[in-house]
Design a protein around this motif. Structure first.
Motif, mmCIF file in Angstrom:
data_model
loop_
_atom_site.group_PDB
_atom_site.id
_atom_site.type_symbol
_atom_site.label_atom_id
_atom_site.label_comp_id
_atom_site.label_asym_id
_atom_site.label_seq_id
_atom_site.Cartn_x
_atom_site.Cartn_y
_atom_site.Cartn_z
ATOM 1 N N ASN A 252 -12.498 -1.527 1.432
ATOM 2 C CA ASN A 252 -11.163 -1.883 1.892
ATOM 3 C C ASN A 252 -10.160 -0.952 1.214
ATOM 4 O OD1 ASN A 252 -11.184 -4.853 3.362
ATOM 5 N ND2 ASN A 252 -12.848 -4.600 1.890
ATOM 6 N N ILE A 253 -9.188 -0.487 1.968
ATOM 7 C CA ILE A 253 -8.159 0.394 1.433
ATOM 8 C C ILE A 253 -6.849 -0.380 1.367
ATOM 9 C CG2 ILE A 253 -6.813 2.491 1.805
ATOM 10 C CD1 ILE A 253 -9.224 3.789 2.995
ATOM 11 N N ILE A 254 -6.336 -0.533 0.152
ATOM 12 C CA ILE A 254 -5.055 -1.201 -0.067
ATOM 13 C C ILE A 254 -4.012 -0.131 -0.331
ATOM 14 C CG2 ILE A 254 -3.812 -2.883 -1.473
ATOM 15 C CD1 ILE A 254 -6.599 -4.031 -2.207
ATOM 16 N N GLU A 255 -2.951 -0.164 0.431
ATOM 17 C CA GLU A 255 -1.925 0.872 0.332
ATOM 18 C C GLU A 255 -0.574 0.235 0.042
ATOM 19 O OE1 GLU A 255 0.203 4.292 3.135
ATOM 20 O OE2 GLU A 255 -1.345 2.974 3.937
ATOM 21 N N LEU A 256 0.153 0.833 -0.880
ATOM 22 C CA LEU A 256 1.526 0.439 -1.190
ATOM 23 C C LEU A 256 2.453 1.555 -0.725
ATOM 24 C CD1 LEU A 256 1.055 -0.790 -4.879
ATOM 25 C CD2 LEU A 256 0.886 -2.147 -2.785
ATOM 26 N N ALA A 257 3.567 1.193 -0.126
ATOM 27 C CA ALA A 257 4.548 2.171 0.340
ATOM 28 C C ALA A 257 5.934 1.709 -0.065
ATOM 29 C CB ALA A 257 4.464 2.347 1.856
ATOM 30 N N VAL A 258 6.661 2.582 -0.761
ATOM 31 C CA VAL A 258 8.019 2.278 -1.185
ATOM 32 C C VAL A 258 8.961 3.227 -0.455
ATOM 33 C CG1 VAL A 258 7.925 3.847 -3.169
ATOM 34 C CG2 VAL A 258 9.516 1.931 -3.182
ATOM 35 N N GLY A 259 10.150 2.739 -0.151
ATOM 36 C CA GLY A 259 11.107 3.525 0.607
ATOM 37 C C GLY A 259 11.556 4.779 -0.126
ATOM 38 N N GLU A 260 11.962 5.784 0.645
ATOM 39 C CA GLU A 260 12.410 7.053 0.072
ATOM 40 C C GLU A 260 13.777 6.897 -0.576
ATOM 41 O OE1 GLU A 260 13.463 11.618 1.570
ATOM 42 O OE2 GLU A 260 12.648 10.109 2.956
ATOM 43 N N ARG A 261 13.921 7.509 -1.740
ATOM 44 C CA ARG A 261 15.208 7.541 -2.414
ATOM 45 C C ARG A 261 15.913 8.844 -2.045
ATOM 46 N NH1 ARG A 261 16.250 7.785 -8.939
ATOM 47 N NH2 ARG A 261 18.528 7.873 -8.838
ATOM 48 N N THR A 266 9.843 14.401 -3.629
ATOM 49 C CA THR A 266 8.805 14.280 -2.610
ATOM 50 C C THR A 266 8.535 12.812 -2.327
ATOM 51 O OG1 THR A 266 6.481 14.761 -2.079
ATOM 52 C CG2 THR A 266 7.011 14.377 -4.383
ATOM 53 N N THR A 267 8.021 12.557 -1.152
ATOM 54 C CA THR A 267 7.601 11.188 -0.807
ATOM 55 C C THR A 267 6.086 11.042 -0.863
ATOM 56 O OG1 THR A 267 7.561 11.765 1.554
ATOM 57 C CG2 THR A 267 9.621 10.862 0.661
ATOM 58 N N ALA A 268 5.400 12.113 -1.320
ATOM 59 C CA ALA A 268 3.934 12.055 -1.367
ATOM 60 C C ALA A 268 3.448 10.956 -2.303
ATOM 61 C CB ALA A 268 3.368 13.402 -1.801
ATOM 62 N N ASN A 269 4.168 10.718 -3.415
ATOM 63 C CA ASN A 269 3.749 9.656 -4.337
ATOM 64 C C ASN A 269 4.546 8.374 -4.145
ATOM 65 O OD1 ASN A 269 6.126 10.635 -5.313
ATOM 66 N ND2 ASN A 269 5.328 11.261 -7.313
ATOM 67 N N ASN A 270 5.209 8.255 -2.974
ATOM 68 C CA ASN A 270 5.816 6.976 -2.600
ATOM 69 C C ASN A 270 4.782 6.041 -1.993
ATOM 70 O OD1 ASN A 270 8.073 8.571 -3.197
ATOM 71 N ND2 ASN A 270 9.358 7.478 -1.763
ATOM 72 N N ARG A 271 3.546 6.504 -1.976
ATOM 73 C CA ARG A 271 2.435 5.697 -1.496
ATOM 74 C C ARG A 271 1.351 5.705 -2.568
ATOM 75 N NH1 ARG A 271 0.912 8.408 4.102
ATOM 76 N NH2 ARG A 271 -0.144 6.457 4.561
ATOM 77 N N ALA A 272 0.776 4.568 -2.786
ATOM 78 C CA ALA A 272 -0.331 4.451 -3.732
ATOM 79 C C ALA A 272 -1.493 3.769 -3.022
ATOM 80 C CB ALA A 272 0.086 3.658 -4.968
ATOM 81 N N VAL A 273 -2.693 4.175 -3.390
ATOM 82 C CA VAL A 273 -3.878 3.675 -2.700
ATOM 83 C C VAL A 273 -4.882 3.171 -3.727
ATOM 84 C CG1 VAL A 273 -5.828 4.318 -1.251
ATOM 85 C CG2 VAL A 273 -3.569 5.206 -0.734
ATOM 86 N N ALA A 274 -5.505 2.063 -3.409
ATOM 87 C CA ALA A 274 -6.627 1.541 -4.198
ATOM 88 C C ALA A 274 -7.761 1.199 -3.240
ATOM 89 C CB ALA A 274 -6.218 0.303 -4.992
ATOM 90 N N GLN A 275 -8.956 1.586 -3.621
ATOM 91 C CA GLN A 275 -10.132 1.239 -2.835
ATOM 92 C C GLN A 275 -10.844 0.074 -3.508
ATOM 93 O OE1 GLN A 275 -12.483 4.793 -2.447
ATOM 94 N NE2 GLN A 275 -11.262 5.588 -0.771
ATOM 95 N N MET A 276 -11.144 -0.943 -2.719
ATOM 96 C CA MET A 276 -11.775 -2.141 -3.279
ATOM 97 C C MET A 276 -12.947 -2.538 -2.379
ATOM 98 S SD MET A 276 -9.987 -5.785 -4.255
ATOM 99 C CE MET A 276 -8.664 -4.920 -5.088
#
Length: 694
Positions: A252-261, A266-276
């Motif tokens: 399962n891929i859990i993704e977090l996305a935060v809005g751009e400031r 960059t917005t590349a690290n505005n998303r974080a991913v965890a595999q479970m």
């Protein structure tokens, strides 16, 4: 460049020459002491003879000066692709290349260094490793210094020391602007495993890197396997707990996305991913056999052999209408708990199997409607039909008919036949690659009974005699229904005529009904092995169009899939970025993370002069930015400098020059060889004779 030196190449050993010269020298010294007439001439003759035997040689060496090596290391890591960094670095390289070329004593070695590859996965920027490789064959005396063009995010900087020999300067030219800021979201706690269907405890944090300690409110979107689950409200700098329930077993891929400031790097690290990895709890299966028969044990043994299945099995041994006068207290049978199973706990079961079951007042009529609603709401029902399904007491004559995909005609075919996979079944995951099913006739044993049905809905995956439906798979509302229109599958289990793949067939039917992702007819999946992405499209269609691949940096590429046959289309590509890739095909989408989930390359992406400064200053080098406050490119000049002098100034970089030379050839001249040596000896001897003659 020519240099001269004198060497001796004696005709005899030095010991023999010394022993021969010792008495002569004593005689000459005595003669000189006694002031004997002609002693000076005799001494000159003795010296000339000794020199002739010592054979003095003049060496004439021709040498060429060696060039000073200057490594130029260019950072090509993924963080260097942000904004204008790549263009800045390339422009600086061209200018430095031109300026260094003005000094013929410098030899430039350009090295492009990116993220290291460990097991096929890009993990971190290792510029000093590249520098060490570039100068591995260079002696310290020939090194003039080194230049690194980077954003400063380097992960192999030596602690407090230079990577170069003493007094060899390292100059770092930093891309990126001084006032950069960035926002990132990252997992603080994310377990690797969780039980599917139960809450998993995680935690994340949103951070702003501009140094402002004030907490800012932000909203974070939470995705599970590409679907938006919810949106959380939090503040920057605070650890936020997260409880999430995995909806399936496997990855399962859990993704977090935060809005751009506004204005962030960059917005590349505005998303974080965890595999479970989701671990499915034991599946609960209810098997109801209408009466004892040969196939009942086949179903029971199969389900009991699966450690992931909790089986509840009832066989109707004594229907209510059977009255033979036996006292109740003498019966050792368990009453069928109909209300508990089909009303109170029906939602607890993942699959209900009716094995040769018929309507005989064991279940109230209303309960069949409950079962139909259970399927419509997402449940799974399998009907393993026998002759009862074609009779007057068929369950097709109950309210359950609304969920059943085929209506019996009342006919039963009893003749030998080979179960055959249909054309649709060749592409369906349940029957696609059943062992022996591709041959004609199939390489398995025959069955001898099949139930006639009409107007089947869904997919007819297998055919019986006279191409009549044998296995029907259908969706009903949110749930699924399967019908196996024969009760002779046990013949395969007994090995009749070689048997057949009953375990594979029965297990796949059950798992398809319980919505196993790998058995979906229409599915798009992607798996990353290091930096290799394998995209797989499973479909009942004959052909598929290209899929859209969206990289972590947002670059979109169309990927053409290769037809592997039987509804499988696949492509393998090498990913050139670390991060989350999104693959889209029509209404289907999936995610795959290339490289390590928590790659150091993405932990910080702000250009930084502080990380490399200790290593540069240890060797007398310098660290400076290529862009000034107004954004203009400022590349320092190049100057050759002597050892033990400063190696940098306000607008220039200095490099030590080497004094090393390369020997091209040696010419040797013997002073006492040939006519010259003969003339000197004759002159000395002649002088002696002349003096004695007087």
């Amino acid at each position: 460049m020519v240099s001269l030196s004198i060497d001796f190449d004696p005709l005899v050993s030095w010991l023999a020459l010394a022993l021969a010269c010792a008495p002569v020298a004593a005689f000459v010294l005595y003669a000189l002491y006694a002031r004997t007439r002609g002693s000076a001439v005799r001494a000159g003759a003795a010296v000339a003879l000794a020199l002739a035997i010592a054979n003095p040689v003049v060496n004439e060496e021709e040498r060429a000066p060696l060039k000073t090596i200057v490594p130029l290391i260019v950072d090509k890591s993924q963080s260097q692709r942000l904004g204008e960094r790549t263009e800045t670095a390339q422009s600086a390289v061209e200018i430095l290349r031109d300026r260094l070329a003005r000094f013929p004593q410098f030899e430039v070695r350009e090295v492009e260094a990116g993220a290291s590859v460990n097991g096929g996965s890009q993990t971190e920027t290792r510029l000093f490793e590249a520098l060490g490789t570039a100068i591995r064959d260079v002696p310290p005396s020939r090194l003039g210094g080194a230049i690194m063009i980077t954003d400063g995010q380097i992960h192999d900087v030596p602690a407090g020391e230079s990577a170069l020999p003493p007094n060899i300067p390292l100059h770092a030219l930093i891309t990126g602007r001084e006032n950069e800021f960035d926002r990132k979201v990252e997992f603080v706690r994310a377990p690797r495993f969780s039980i599917a269907g139960q809450p998993a405890s995680l935690a994340y944090q949103v951070t702003d890197s501009d140094g402002d300690a004030a907490a800012r409110p932000v909203s974070v979107q939470i995705f599970l396997n590409g679907d938006l689950v919810r949106t959380d409200a939090t503040v920057t700098g605070a650890e936020t707990p997260l409880e999430l329930q995995l909806d399936r077993a496997g990855t399962n891929i859990i993704e977090l996305a935060v809005g751009e400031r506004p204005g962030e790097l960059t917005t590349a690290n505005n998303r974080a991913v965890a595999q479970m990895e989701g671990i499915r709890e034991n599946l609960r299966v209810l098997l109801v056999s209408g009466e004892p028969h040969s196939g009942e044990r086949t179903w029971r043994n199969l389900l009991k052999s699966d450690a992931s299945v909790d089986l509840v099995h009832f066989t109707i041994l004594r229907p209510p209408e059977k009255q033979d006068g036996t006292p109740i207290n003498e019966l050792s049978l368990i009453a069928f708990p109909t209300r508990e199973l089909f009303v109170e706990k029906i939602e607890d079961f993942d699959l209900i199997i009716f094995d040769r079951y018929q309507y005989r007042n064991v279940l109230p009529t209303l309960y069949y409607d409950y079962i139909a609603q259970y399927v419509r709401g997402g449940g799974a029902l399998l009907v393993a039909a026998g002759p009862e399904y074609a009779g007057e007491n068929s369950i097709a004559r109950t309210p359950l008919i609304t969920a059943l995909p085929a209506t019996p005609t009342g006919g039963v075919i009893e003749q030998g036949y080979y179960p055959r996979i249909s054309q649709e079944g060749q592409r369906h995951p349940v029957t696609r690659d059943l062992e022996g099913g591709q041959a004609e006739p199939p390489a398995w044993g025959r069955w001898f009974r099949a139930i006639n049905v009409e107007k089947p809905d869904g997919i007819v995956a297998m055919y019986g005699p006279a191409d009549e439906p044998l296995l029907v798979l259908n969706r009903f509302g949110e749930g699924r229904v399967g019908m196996l229109l024969s009760d002779h599958g046990w013949l395969w289990a007994r090995g009749f005529e070689g048997g057949g793949p009953h375990v594979g067939l029965y297990r796949r039917i059950a798992h398809w009904l319980m919505k196993e992702p790998e058995l979906e007819e229409e599915a798009l999946t992607a798996v990353a092995d290091g930096q290799t992405l394998t995209i797989r499209r499973q479909t009942m269609e004959e052909d598929v169009s290209a899929v859209l691949l969206r990289s972590p940096s947002g670059v979109e590429t169309e990927i053409t899939l290769e037809d592997n046959g039987n509804g499988i289309f696949q492509a393998r590509i090498e990913a050139d970025e670390v991060g989350l890739y999104e693959i889209v095909h029509g209404e289907f989408s999936t995610l795959a993370h290339a490289g390590p989930v928590d790659a150091p390359e993405f932990r910080s992406m702000i250009s930084d002069t502080r990380i490399i400064a200790p290593a540069a200053e240890a060797g007398g080098g310098s660290v400076r930015r290529l862009l000034d406050s107004s954004g203009d490119l400022t590349v320092p000049g190049i100057l050759p400098v002597r050892a033990n002098t400063g190696a940098s100034g306000r607008d220039w970089l200095g490099f030590r020059t080497t004094g090393e030379t390369e020997l091209l050839g040696v010419t040797r001249y013997s002073l006492f060889s040939g006519f010259l040596g003969l003339a000197l000896l004759l002159l000395a001897l002649g002088g002696t004779w002349y003096r004695e003659g007087r």
